[in-house]
Enzyme design. Sequence first.
Site, short mmCIF file in Angstrom:
data_model
loop_
_atom_site.label_atom_id
_atom_site.label_comp_id
_atom_site.label_asym_id
_atom_site.label_seq_id
_atom_site.Cartn_x
_atom_site.Cartn_y
_atom_site.Cartn_z
N GLY A 239 0.82 -1.21 0.00
CA GLY A 239 0.00 0.00 0.00
C GLY A 239 0.85 1.25 0.00
O GLY A 239 1.44 1.61 1.03
N VAL B 3 -0.35 7.62 1.35
CA VAL B 3 0.47 8.59 2.09
C VAL B 3 1.23 7.93 3.23
O VAL B 3 2.45 8.09 3.37
CB VAL B 3 -0.42 9.73 2.62
CG1 VAL B 3 0.36 10.59 3.60
CG2 VAL B 3 -0.95 10.59 1.48
N MET B 4 0.52 7.16 4.07
CA MET B 4 1.17 6.55 5.23
C MET B 4 2.11 5.41 4.84
O MET B 4 3.21 5.29 5.38
CB MET B 4 0.11 6.07 6.21
CG MET B 4 -0.69 7.17 6.87
SD MET B 4 0.31 8.21 7.96
CE MET B 4 0.55 7.10 9.35
N ALA C 102 -9.02 0.03 6.30
CA ALA C 102 -9.58 -0.95 7.23
C ALA C 102 -10.80 -1.62 6.62
O ALA C 102 -11.39 -1.14 5.65
CB ALA C 102 -9.95 -0.26 8.54
N SER D 208 0.46 6.55 14.93
CA SER D 208 -0.03 7.92 15.04
C SER D 208 1.07 8.91 14.71
O SER D 208 2.23 8.71 15.05
CB SER D 208 -0.55 8.21 16.45
OG SER D 208 -0.97 9.56 16.56
N GLY E 299 0.40 11.07 11.63
CA GLY E 299 0.11 11.60 10.31
C GLY E 299 1.25 11.37 9.34
O GLY E 299 2.18 10.60 9.60
N LYS F 248 -5.13 2.58 19.93
CA LYS F 248 -5.10 3.61 18.88
C LYS F 248 -6.49 4.22 18.69
O LYS F 248 -6.63 5.43 18.47
CB LYS F 248 -4.60 3.00 17.57
CG LYS F 248 -4.60 3.97 16.37
CD LYS F 248 -3.83 5.25 16.65
CE LYS F 248 -3.49 6.06 15.42
NZ LYS F 248 -4.58 6.35 14.51
N HIS G 10 -6.90 6.53 21.55
CA HIS G 10 -6.03 7.69 21.24
C HIS G 10 -6.77 8.65 20.33
O HIS G 10 -6.79 9.87 20.56
CB HIS G 10 -4.75 7.19 20.58
CG HIS G 10 -3.93 8.25 19.90
ND1 HIS G 10 -4.29 8.83 18.70
CD2 HIS G 10 -2.75 8.84 20.24
CE1 HIS G 10 -3.40 9.72 18.34
NE2 HIS G 10 -2.44 9.74 19.25
N ASN G 11 -7.40 8.12 19.28
CA ASN G 11 -8.09 8.98 18.32
C ASN G 11 -9.29 9.67 18.93
O ASN G 11 -9.61 10.81 18.58
CB ASN G 11 -8.51 8.16 17.10
CG ASN G 11 -7.36 7.87 16.17
OD1 ASN G 11 -6.20 8.06 16.52
ND2 ASN G 11 -7.64 7.39 14.98
N GLU H 222 -8.02 12.47 20.85
CA GLU H 222 -7.66 13.47 19.84
C GLU H 222 -8.88 14.28 19.41
O GLU H 222 -8.81 15.50 19.30
CB GLU H 222 -7.03 12.74 18.65
CG GLU H 222 -6.66 13.59 17.46
CD GLU H 222 -6.18 12.72 16.32
OE1 GLU H 222 -6.71 12.90 15.19
OE2 GLU H 222 -5.31 11.86 16.53
N LYS I 187 -13.28 9.62 10.22
CA LYS I 187 -13.05 8.35 9.53
C LYS I 187 -13.59 7.13 10.27
O LYS I 187 -13.39 6.01 9.82
CB LYS I 187 -11.56 8.18 9.25
CG LYS I 187 -11.01 9.19 8.25
CD LYS I 187 -9.58 8.89 7.88
CE LYS I 187 -9.07 9.84 6.79
NZ LYS I 187 -7.66 9.59 6.44
N HIS J 285 -38.76 -2.60 38.49
CA HIS J 285 -37.36 -2.99 38.27
C HIS J 285 -36.57 -3.16 39.57
O HIS J 285 -35.41 -3.58 39.53
CB HIS J 285 -36.66 -1.94 37.39
CG HIS J 285 -37.17 -1.93 35.98
ND1 HIS J 285 -36.98 -2.98 35.12
CD2 HIS J 285 -37.88 -1.00 35.28
CE1 HIS J 285 -37.52 -2.71 33.94
NE2 HIS J 285 -38.09 -1.50 34.02
#
Length: 629
Positions: free
Chosen positions: A170, A173-174, A242, A294, A296, A349, A352-353, A356, A425, A611
């Site tokens: 792949g 970019v990453m 993904a 992480s 970018g 991760k 983490h996001n 973020e 995303k 209840h």
Amino acid sequence: MLVIVTGVSGTGKTTLGSFLAERLHLPFFDADHFHPAENIAKMSAGHPLNDEDRVPWLQALADRLKESELKGGAVLACSALKNSYREKLSVSENLRWIHLTGSRDLIWERMLARKNHYMKAGMLDSQIATWEKPVFGFKLDISGTPEELLLESLNYLKYQPMNMKMGVIGMGVMGKSLALNLAENGVPVSLYNRFVAGKEEGVAQLVLDENPEFSNMLAFEDLQKFVDSLEKPRRILMMIPAGAAIDGQLDSLIPILEKDDLVIDGGNSFYLDSDRRVNRLKETGMHFLPMGVSGGEEGARKGPSIMPGGNAEGYAMVEDFLGRISAKDKNGKPCVTYVGPGGSGHFIKMVHNSIEYGEMQVLAELVHLLRFGFGCTPEQVSGIFTEWGKGEVKSYLLEITAEILLFKENGELLLDKIMDQAGQKGTGAWSLVSALDYGVPYSPLSEAVNARGVSGEKAMRVAYSKTFQHEFEKIEASLEAWLPKIKSAYFLARIINHEVGFRFMKTVSDTKGWNLNFNEIARIWTNGCIIRSGLMESIATNYGDSFLEIPDVKTHVISGRKALGELIGLSLTHGFAVPVMSAGLNYLLGRITAESSASVIQAQRDYFGAHTYQRKDDPSGKFYHTEWI
């Protein structure tokens, strides 16, 4: 990748070897530096070495080559006059020989011009007499310039490729950035990108063409040839979207891989999918690492924070390589660690996001309030954030927001030209759903996700702003008087965002038996990643059983919650939505309130649905039901 440059003294082994090492991004070794003191003394006295003298020297070189091979390779300059010496140094199939040859007169001329070298020029005849014609390798005449010899050597290596240490699938970019990072840090790497006629053609080769300074990369569009180019056991990093694409790629890879091969998913896959894939590859005898990355594009190229989970044995296969390409913490330690089993790497991760998301939203809320409430110019807001960034409030996101507020296009602030519709995303939404599954309160970070959803309804917002006559009201209060409160409120909002995320990670870790090390997770988040900050450095050092009991955190919770409440009130009464800050304070107050309003809810539930409820005056935990009518 091992390269040995041979030749008698004076042929330029060291010069060519150094040039090759630089182009291949590999360490360079000069065999002369491995001679024991006795050999140096003998040669300095003008006496040639015999085969017995060379035994310990050759063994030391062979050991260093084996060690270097495990770390990615090396270039060695060595006389290796006899084929028997060359055989002793042939420690790997992944080794190529370049033999430098030339006329005696040319070599003699060069030898006489040398300075500060222990070998006497008069020993040349002895070396030439000892030199045996190589039975393998590339023979290169030294009459050309060093630059010409380098190009010829690189061309030879190109058409005599060695097995690469890693493969990257792949070239987005990453993927491209991580591949270049690996190559630059001395890891020979094969690149693969699928072939799609008219859409994706020659993508991997284009990466090579655009980066000619890297001679330790190969490009492929044929998956089988890509796999065959890799050293066994193979190490393959997938950097593709993904979901179904990952499973599809595994369907293609597994039949052509072998036992003990390693596949890494470096994308943002859902952690439960990663759990399943770890087990799938385990059944085939292979290793699978679900790995969060992480930082970018810039981080991937220069040093990201890396979060691998899955098989510990698989991590050991790439620990050195990942350590080379990762960011480094303040003590120089790589920002990578083995997170834990299963999909734990992708899970943290994901969290983490979501942190973020919360961090970004709080800054967006403050920018809006300062500009359109207090009437600050973008330059003033940038200056405030820059000043804050000099102390404990510092963070990467604060830093880049200050820069964004100064960036102009054709003399106008670019920020004001950007459509106010925030994209996402999926990892934020995954965090929200997963937190609900585990019964973990997640309201501040949930509001960060929801705020992006609301922002996407631009047309509706514009229409409703007219229908309900909504406008921001100017805040008449003194900015100077409010700034200390705003700073305190901002820092507390950030603390709450982090507490929510770390609490969620701990709950899942305890439930699944992952045994996550939160000091270590925080440490690898102190550099390279998007949420790196001074707060994260404090968490890395001081995290214990309870996030809120961290000394610095506890102090700010006590001192800052009034300021946060006042700022939220000021914002709301002047028409500013501050969803994450307000949700954060509500969450915090709920966490620290001894007597909550939940008794009313339990009474209501028992009233209409029988209840049941528990009683404060009965410590047994027995459940009661009341006939309310």
